[in-house]
Design an enzyme around this catalytic site. Sequence first.
Site, PDB file in Angstrom:
ATOM      1  N   HIS A 190       0.814  -1.208   0.000  1.00 31.25           N
ATOM      2  CA  HIS A 190       0.000   0.000   0.000  1.00 31.25           C
ATOM      3  C   HIS A 190       0.841   1.247   0.000  1.00 31.25           C
ATOM      4  O   HIS A 190       0.492   2.254  -0.617  1.00 31.25           O
ATOM      5  CB  HIS A 190      -0.952   0.004   1.197  1.00 31.25           C
ATOM      6  CG  HIS A 190      -2.298  -0.415   0.782  1.00 31.25           C
ATOM      7  ND1 HIS A 190      -3.039   0.355  -0.076  1.00 31.25           N
ATOM      8  CD2 HIS A 190      -3.003  -1.521   1.006  1.00 31.25           C
ATOM      9  CE1 HIS A 190      -4.150  -0.270  -0.320  1.00 31.25           C
ATOM     10  NE2 HIS A 190      -4.161  -1.429   0.314  1.00 31.25           N
ATOM     11  N   ARG A 292      -3.855 -10.419 -15.300  1.00 31.91           N
ATOM     12  CA  ARG A 292      -3.738 -11.584 -14.410  1.00 31.91           C
ATOM     13  C   ARG A 292      -5.131 -11.877 -13.862  1.00 31.91           C
ATOM     14  O   ARG A 292      -5.561 -11.251 -12.888  1.00 31.91           O
ATOM     15  CB  ARG A 292      -2.794 -11.285 -13.248  1.00 31.91           C
ATOM     16  CG  ARG A 292      -1.327 -11.178 -13.632  1.00 31.91           C
ATOM     17  CD  ARG A 292      -0.485 -10.940 -12.379  1.00 31.91           C
ATOM     18  NE  ARG A 292       0.928 -11.214 -12.588  1.00 31.91           N
ATOM     19  CZ  ARG A 292       1.866 -10.277 -12.743  1.00 31.91           C
ATOM     20  NH1 ARG A 292       1.538  -9.005 -12.715  1.00 31.91           N
ATOM     21  NH2 ARG A 292       3.131 -10.619 -12.918  1.00 31.91           N
ATOM     22  N   ARG A 328      -4.513 -13.449 -19.612  1.00 33.37           N
ATOM     23  CA  ARG A 328      -3.914 -14.738 -19.273  1.00 33.37           C
ATOM     24  C   ARG A 328      -4.964 -15.583 -18.580  1.00 33.37           C
ATOM     25  O   ARG A 328      -5.609 -15.122 -17.632  1.00 33.37           O
ATOM     26  CB  ARG A 328      -2.723 -14.529 -18.340  1.00 33.37           C
ATOM     27  CG  ARG A 328      -2.146 -15.862 -17.872  1.00 33.37           C
ATOM     28  CD  ARG A 328      -0.903 -15.687 -17.085  1.00 33.37           C
ATOM     29  NE  ARG A 328      -1.175 -15.235 -15.733  1.00 33.37           N
ATOM     30  CZ  ARG A 328      -0.231 -14.886 -14.873  1.00 33.37           C
ATOM     31  NH1 ARG A 328       1.037 -14.881 -15.241  1.00 33.37           N
ATOM     32  NH2 ARG A 328      -0.540 -14.505 -13.657  1.00 33.37           N
ATOM     33  N   GLU A 418       7.736 -19.223 -20.021  1.00 33.31           N
ATOM     34  CA  GLU A 418       8.317 -19.046 -18.684  1.00 33.31           C
ATOM     35  C   GLU A 418       8.988 -20.325 -18.183  1.00 33.31           C
ATOM     36  O   GLU A 418       9.502 -20.372 -17.076  1.00 33.31           O
ATOM     37  CB  GLU A 418       7.297 -18.488 -17.690  1.00 33.31           C
ATOM     38  CG  GLU A 418       5.905 -19.061 -17.772  1.00 33.31           C
ATOM     39  CD  GLU A 418       4.893 -18.322 -16.881  1.00 33.31           C
ATOM     40  OE1 GLU A 418       5.244 -17.342 -16.208  1.00 33.31           O
ATOM     41  OE2 GLU A 418       3.733 -18.769 -16.860  1.00 33.31           O
ATOM     42  N   ASN A 441       9.683 -13.431 -14.749  1.00 34.53           N
ATOM     43  CA  ASN A 441       9.745 -13.751 -13.310  1.00 34.53           C
ATOM     44  C   ASN A 441       9.916 -15.257 -13.126  1.00 34.53           C
ATOM     45  O   ASN A 441      10.815 -15.719 -12.418  1.00 34.53           O
ATOM     46  CB  ASN A 441       8.460 -13.310 -12.590  1.00 34.53           C
ATOM     47  CG  ASN A 441       8.119 -11.861 -12.858  1.00 34.53           C
ATOM     48  OD1 ASN A 441       8.990 -11.087 -13.207  1.00 34.53           O
ATOM     49  ND2 ASN A 441       6.856 -11.510 -12.707  1.00 34.53           N
ATOM     50  N   ASP A 442       9.038 -16.019 -13.768  1.00 40.07           N
ATOM     51  CA  ASP A 442       9.156 -17.469 -13.641  1.00 40.07           C
ATOM     52  C   ASP A 442      10.329 -18.015 -14.467  1.00 40.07           C
ATOM     53  O   ASP A 442      11.001 -18.948 -14.034  1.00 40.07           O
ATOM     54  CB  ASP A 442       7.844 -18.149 -14.055  1.00 40.07           C
ATOM     55  CG  ASP A 442       6.854 -18.160 -12.904  1.00 40.07           C
ATOM     56  OD1 ASP A 442       7.275 -18.517 -11.782  1.00 40.07           O
ATOM     57  OD2 ASP A 442       5.690 -17.800 -13.106  1.00 40.07           O
ATOM     58  N   ARG A 452      11.155 -18.122  -6.380  1.00 40.74           N
ATOM     59  CA  ARG A 452      10.954 -16.667  -6.309  1.00 40.74           C
ATOM     60  C   ARG A 452      10.347 -16.217  -4.995  1.00 40.74           C
ATOM     61  O   ARG A 452      10.294 -15.031  -4.695  1.00 40.74           O
ATOM     62  CB  ARG A 452      10.115 -16.182  -7.494  1.00 40.74           C
ATOM     63  CG  ARG A 452       8.753 -16.794  -7.585  1.00 40.74           C
ATOM     64  CD  ARG A 452       8.126 -16.543  -8.948  1.00 40.74           C
ATOM     65  NE  ARG A 452       7.352 -15.314  -8.984  1.00 40.74           N
ATOM     66  CZ  ARG A 452       6.455 -15.029  -9.920  1.00 40.74           C
ATOM     67  NH1 ARG A 452       6.231 -15.870 -10.914  1.00 40.74           N
ATOM     68  NH2 ARG A 452       5.783 -13.905  -9.901  1.00 40.74           N
ATOM     69  N   CYS A 485       6.341  -9.782 -20.408  1.00 41.32           N
ATOM     70  CA  CYS A 485       5.393  -9.231 -19.435  1.00 41.32           C
ATOM     71  C   CYS A 485       5.846  -9.461 -18.002  1.00 41.32           C
ATOM     72  O   CYS A 485       5.102  -9.191 -17.072  1.00 41.32           O
ATOM     73  CB  CYS A 485       4.000  -9.798 -19.654  1.00 41.32           C
ATOM     74  SG  CYS A 485       3.919 -11.569 -19.363  1.00 41.32           S
TER      75      CYS A 485
HETATM   76  C1  PEP Z   1       6.102 -14.060 -14.956  1.00 46.23           C
HETATM   77  O1  PEP Z   1       6.264 -15.176 -14.469  1.00 46.23           O
HETATM   78  O2  PEP Z   1       7.035 -13.340 -15.382  1.00 46.23           O
HETATM   79  C2  PEP Z   1       4.753 -13.476 -15.045  1.00 46.23           C
HETATM   80  C3  PEP Z   1       4.544 -12.366 -15.715  1.00 46.23           C
HETATM   81  O3  PEP Z   1       3.749 -14.118 -14.395  1.00 46.23           O
HETATM   82  P1  PEP Z   1       3.528 -14.109 -12.798  1.00 46.23           P
HETATM   83  O4  PEP Z   1       4.485 -13.103 -12.206  1.00 46.23           O
HETATM   84  O5  PEP Z   1       2.102 -13.737 -12.598  1.00 46.23           O
HETATM   85  O6  PEP Z   1       3.837 -15.510 -12.444  1.00 46.23           O
HETATM   86 MG    MG Z   2       4.585 -16.494 -14.233  1.00 44.66          MG
END
Ligand code: PEP
Ligand code: MG
Length: 560
Positions: A190, A292, A328, A418, A441-442, A452, A485
């Site tokens: 926040h 998402r 997604r 990913e 990210n993944d 992560r 993304c």
């Molecule tokens: C990712 O994994 O980069 C992604 C965009 O999806 P999320 O962070 O929702 O797993």
């Molecule tokens: Mg992901």
Amino acid sequence: MGGVMQGAGVSPGVGSGPVRSIAGAVPEPPAGARHGGDAAAETDTALAALEAVAADLEERGERAAAVGNDDGRDVLNAQALMARDPGLADGVRGAIGGGTAAARAVFDAFGVYREMLAGAGEYMAARVTDLDDIRDRAIARLLGLPVPGVPESDEPFVLVARDLAPADTAVLDPAQVVAFVTEEGGPTSHTAIIARTMGVPAVVALKGATTIADGTRVLVDGAAGTVLLDPSGSEVSAARAAADARASALRESTGPGATRDGHAVPLLANIGGPKDVEAALANGAEGVGLYRTEFLFLDRATPPSDAEQEKAYRKVLEAFPEGRVVVRTLDAGADKPLAFLPAPGDEPNPALGERGLRMMRLHPDVLSAQLSALARAAAGLTVKLQVMAPMVTDAAEAAFFAAACREAGIEHPGVMIEVPAAALRARDLAPEVEFFSIGTNDLTQYACAADRQIGGLAHLQDPWQPAVLDLVAPAAGAGVSCGVCGEAAGDPVLACVLVGLGVTSLSMSAPSLPLVRAALARHTLDECREAAAAARAARSAGEAKDAARARLPGLADLGL
Ligand code: PEP
Ligand code: MG
């Protein structure tokens, strides 16, 4: 000159002034505290405290709305609802019935919800602060302690706290607070969201923030994520001049994303639902690159109805009549557990288990209901609806998803890249779908085998790792349009590198858009390609970043 402390910058700009800290934390009531024997009276006291907290939050909400902060009112009303949650009241009643004192019963009842939220992914984990705030307000009332809150000050100040609760921030006067600094929190906390909305510079996750003595003068740089203790006058003016230069560079960079030589790179927003559309539009998003959808499904025992889904999707789709929206499908499992879709059996490594598309293959009815709701939501609209599946590993999975899309009337199917296997063999997946979107990210988590959710592995969860860049290259070169993304797309330096690797669009949280747009506009496609080659030739994440920066001269204008 004093020392520099480093945290995470989440709202850009520079603020300088004396530190004022939020009033002391409410102590945890001792475990095993018992009441005197009158459970009914004790229960009444506890529930009355929760009701008083709810009423106070609503009253603060009205005050926030009176100064034009409607978002603040919504957040506070949502908190008031949590304070009145019947499940919470049942928990309190049960504990007091068993002899526990009111304050401890409240603490324990909140603990159950806290655990649920903390395990439900980064966004939901950030809501834990909201919950703690309600709990502490109720316990303070029960124990006769001062309710935690914002200090009074006769001059503008830098507000320092462990973390900020909506009840504190919504009634703040932006003219009084020159910056926020918190010990905890992340980009989706926040503190971060409200600071960006108020346009106040903010640094979160600053270790030792709460040890800075009240009254100490500090200089906060919300872009660099630094807090300088006891700055000199010239340091303050230099920082202000740099922040002003960047702000005017950002104001000048408008319009569709493109490199300096006119190579178009659509800049899109990551959203969690219709509520995020406004910020996306305000920051010039050309569409949505990642919707998402799991936020619609969280915290419920049954999936949302077809009509509820259709309504939420349509709201988002209508906002971009000339753009595109990439939705997604449900990414359930691992860091996004859903109550009504539990993992089948015990999974020692949920991130490697049934999640994303794998989970949807176990529940094809949930997938087809979602795809049909999307097709209905897009009917008659001009927006280009693209739909992609998360956690796809090979060509057979991509083909399965494309067939499910076609059956539901979705014309533009895609897959997220990913999983390293999908990246390495992207050319096998390409004929099955219309587009790729790389989830860095993944992809980073799997490439570096670093969960992560484990903070201690942050150095391995860095998308600058050359191995991650090596995985982006084949996906971007497989012959279908390929966006990014993951969070990497919102890093203005890495964004240039990704474009140099052949990525065709970038999607990020809305506040990151202006800086990425400005960074791209200052470099040619060739410069981006050279930066990408240099980064891939490096042997570590740090070297990759330095090598890329050295080939991107326009970053200096932006103070990067
Ligand atoms: C990712 O994994 O980069 C992604 C965009 O999806 P999320 O962070 O929702 O797993
Ligand atoms: Mg992901």
